[in-house]
Design a protein around this motif. Structure first.
Motif, PDB file in Angstrom:
ATOM      1  N   UNK A  10       0.824  -1.202   0.000  1.00 57.98           N
ATOM      2  CA  UNK A  10       0.000   0.000   0.000  1.00 57.98           C
ATOM      3  C   UNK A  10       0.863   1.260   0.000  1.00 57.98           C
ATOM      4  N   UNK A  11       1.929   1.249   0.815  1.00 54.18           N
ATOM      5  CA  UNK A  11       2.831   2.404   0.868  1.00 54.18           C
ATOM      6  C   UNK A  11       3.478   2.656  -0.487  1.00 54.18           C
ATOM      7  N   UNK A  12       3.882   1.562  -1.161  1.00 51.30           N
ATOM      8  CA  UNK A  12       4.502   1.703  -2.472  1.00 51.30           C
ATOM      9  C   UNK A  12       3.519   2.262  -3.487  1.00 51.30           C
ATOM     10  N   UNK A  13       2.252   1.819  -3.382  1.00 48.57           N
ATOM     11  CA  UNK A  13       1.228   2.295  -4.312  1.00 48.57           C
ATOM     12  C   UNK A  13       0.968   3.782  -4.109  1.00 48.57           C
ATOM     13  N   UNK A  14       0.823   4.182  -2.857  1.00 48.86           N
ATOM     14  CA  UNK A  14       0.502   5.575  -2.554  1.00 48.86           C
ATOM     15  C   UNK A  14       1.685   6.484  -2.837  1.00 48.86           C
ATOM     16  N   UNK A  15       2.870   6.061  -2.424  1.00 52.86           N
ATOM     17  CA  UNK A  15       4.046   6.915  -2.579  1.00 52.86           C
ATOM     18  C   UNK A  15       4.580   6.918  -4.010  1.00 52.86           C
ATOM     19  N   UNK A  16       4.450   5.796  -4.699  1.00 54.62           N
ATOM     20  CA  UNK A  16       4.942   5.714  -6.056  1.00 54.62           C
ATOM     21  C   UNK A  16       6.460   5.735  -6.096  1.00 54.62           C
ATOM     22  N   UNK A 146     -16.012  17.387 -13.974  1.00 55.98           N
ATOM     23  CA  UNK A 146     -14.759  16.883 -13.407  1.00 55.98           C
ATOM     24  C   UNK A 146     -13.914  16.132 -14.439  1.00 55.98           C
ATOM     25  N   UNK A 147     -14.554  15.323 -15.262  1.00 54.86           N
ATOM     26  CA  UNK A 147     -13.808  14.518 -16.242  1.00 54.86           C
ATOM     27  C   UNK A 147     -13.075  15.377 -17.265  1.00 54.86           C
ATOM     28  N   UNK A 148     -13.532  16.625 -17.427  1.00 57.40           N
ATOM     29  CA  UNK A 148     -12.873  17.542 -18.347  1.00 57.40           C
ATOM     30  C   UNK A 148     -11.709  18.282 -17.695  1.00 57.40           C
ATOM     31  N   UNK A 149     -11.584  18.117 -16.370  1.00 57.13           N
ATOM     32  CA  UNK A 149     -10.553  18.822 -15.617  1.00 57.13           C
ATOM     33  C   UNK A 149      -9.443  17.872 -15.157  1.00 57.13           C
ATOM     34  N   UNK A 150      -9.848  16.707 -14.664  1.00 53.88           N
ATOM     35  CA  UNK A 150      -8.864  15.762 -14.134  1.00 53.88           C
ATOM     36  C   UNK A 150      -9.319  14.335 -14.400  1.00 53.88           C
ATOM     37  N   UNK A 151      -8.371  13.417 -14.346  1.00 55.33           N
ATOM     38  CA  UNK A 151      -8.674  12.007 -14.540  1.00 55.33           C
ATOM     39  C   UNK A 151      -7.877  11.194 -13.527  1.00 55.33           C
ATOM     40  N   UNK A 152      -8.572  10.351 -12.761  1.00 61.83           N
ATOM     41  CA  UNK A 152      -7.905   9.535 -11.759  1.00 61.83           C
ATOM     42  C   UNK A 152      -6.887   8.598 -12.376  1.00 61.83           C
ATOM     43  N   UNK A 153      -5.852   8.272 -11.604  1.00 55.16           N
ATOM     44  CA  UNK A 153      -4.847   7.345 -12.122  1.00 55.16           C
ATOM     45  C   UNK A 153      -4.360   6.429 -11.012  1.00 55.16           C
ATOM     46  N   UNK A 154      -3.917   5.254 -11.416  1.00 54.46           N
ATOM     47  CA  UNK A 154      -3.467   4.247 -10.459  1.00 54.46           C
ATOM     48  C   UNK A 154      -2.264   3.518 -11.048  1.00 54.46           C
ATOM     49  N   UNK A 155      -1.161   3.439 -10.318  1.00 56.15           N
ATOM     50  CA  UNK A 155      -0.949   4.015  -8.984  1.00 56.15           C
ATOM     51  C   UNK A 155      -0.826   5.530  -9.042  1.00 56.15           C
TER      52      UNK A 155
END
Length: 400
Positions: A10-16, A146-155
């Motif tokens: 989880x830490x690796x995912x959040x911190x990248x 919102x979709x025109x402003x930002x897009x979620x990403x993972x990680x």
């Protein structure tokens, strides 16, 4: 043991993964150049010789009978109007509506100086160019979600969302034609400034956007757009914007984020130290110079009660909102104090506490249209500008 493995994941995912940086050393901050120039920006809190000389030169040129950015009354008094537009994310729709209604009322002046930060940075160029861009400003703040402003990403990496959609919007609206018009107004003596936060230096950076537009190059257009994107990029939610700069014969990268991290609104008093002494040396009569400053606070001044759900996201959002509102009041008092000390006319607009938003998403076009309509309705009949920050009107007796 298994739970610790998942915690590490989880830490690796959040911190990248951290990317390589080549930040400007603290000792070279004052010697940086962008596009080979050192006079297109200033650090908040530090005197700027280039900004000061620019204003002194404009005042020297402003004499009755000569073309200038001043209007001269029958007594020879020079008068001008300035506006500072605050941050506020989606609440920028309020300021967009107010500017549109102000134009319809017929009393909106041509601003000599325009400053903008965060969402105010996106409004500022349109406000600078005047009512010709009112329809564009309305579209910008009522059409998109919102979709025109930002897009979620993972990680997540260095942010939870990508700002590429907003970057595309900025590229669409802030084109060569718009920059050419800003450059033309700059040549007349009008000034447009936008603020970003240099996160390495923990400093507000004030950019002379008219000077950049006047360069007229592809590099200048790209920089103009990057500055706007940086000023509106809320850290953690959106990634920082990196600017390539030169200092001491070497190239570095600067990390810039939302200007609202430093200030919710700004003016030039903290980079103009020594200005009065400089104009006295030029024998310019300050008593013949009058100004009005207008402040659009794209947010609330009054505390708004709200039951906060007991979860991490809600608590974090409410905390940031509370801190931002408190910061904005402090910034307002600074601008007010400067205006009064300079014997100027202070005018404030902000979202009334009677308006209770119920957005379904971060950038809810339905709610933004309501805010736009509210600002428009308040201004089209003649806005009742507040003559002092909240709490001071009664103490000072200042009323419209």
């Amino acid at each position: 043991m298994k739970r610790y493995i998942w915690l590490m994941v989880l830490c690796l995912i959040v911190c990248g993964c951290a990317t390589g940086r080549h930040a400007v050393p603290a000792t070279l901050l004052s010697d940086t150049r962008v596009l080979g120039l050192s006079d297109i920006r200033a650090f908040g809190g530090s005197p700027s010789d280039s900004f000061k000389k620019d204003f002194v030169r404009l005042l020297e040129q402003a004499e009755p009978g000569k073309p200038s950015f001043f209007d001269f009354g029958s007594t020879g008094t020079r008068t001008y109007s300035m506006i500072a537009i605050s941050g506020g994310a989606a609440n920028g729709a309020y300021g967009a509506g107010l500017l549109n209604g102000w134009s319809q009322h017929g009393s909106r002046p041509e601003f000599t100086v325009v400053t903008g930060i965060s969402t105010g940075a996106l409004i500022a160029p349109f406000a600078f160019l005047g009512r010709e861009y009112d329809a564009t400003l309305k579209e910008f703040y009522t059409r998109y979600s919102t979709k025109d402003i930002m897009r979620g990403r993972f990680p997540p990496g260095n942010s939870f969302a990508s700002s590429r959609p907003m970057g595309r919007l900025i590229a669409r609206y802030f084109d060569r034609e718009l920059l050419a018009k800003i450059a033309a107004e700059y040549a007349k003596g009008r000034r447009l400034y936008v603020g970003t936060t240099n996160l390495d230096a923990q400093r507000l950076v004030i950019w002379d956007m008219g000077r950049i537009a006047a360069l007229g190059t592809d590099e200048a257009l790209a920089l103009f757009r990057k500055i706007l994107l940086a000023s509106a990029s809320i850290p953690i939610a959106l990634p920082p914007v990196y600017l390539k700069v030169e200092a001491g014969g070497k190239w570095y990268d600067e990390m810039h984020v939302d200007g609202g991290v430093s200030k919710q609104l700004f003016f030039l008093y903290d980079v103009m130290q020594g200005f009065e002494r400089a104009i006295k040396e030029k024998s310019i009569d300050l008593s013949r110079i009058k100004f009005s400053i207008y402040v659009i606070r794209n947010g609330y001044i009054d505390a708004l009660w709200q039951e906060v759900p007991d979860n991490l996201v809600s608590i974090a959002k409410r905390t940031v909102d509370t801190m931002t509102n408190a910061q904005s009041v402090g910034d307002l008092f600074q601008v007010y104090a400067f205006t009064k000390l300079s014997k100027g006319d202070f005018n404030l607009a902000y979202i009334p506490a009677t308006h209770i938003p119920q957005p379904r998403e971060t950038f809810d076009p339905n709610e933004m249209r309501k805010l736009f309509d509210l600002g428009f309705a308040e201004a089209v009949q003649g806005y009742n500008w507040k003559k002092a920050p909240p709490g001071l009107e009664e103490m000072t007796g200042e009323r419209k």
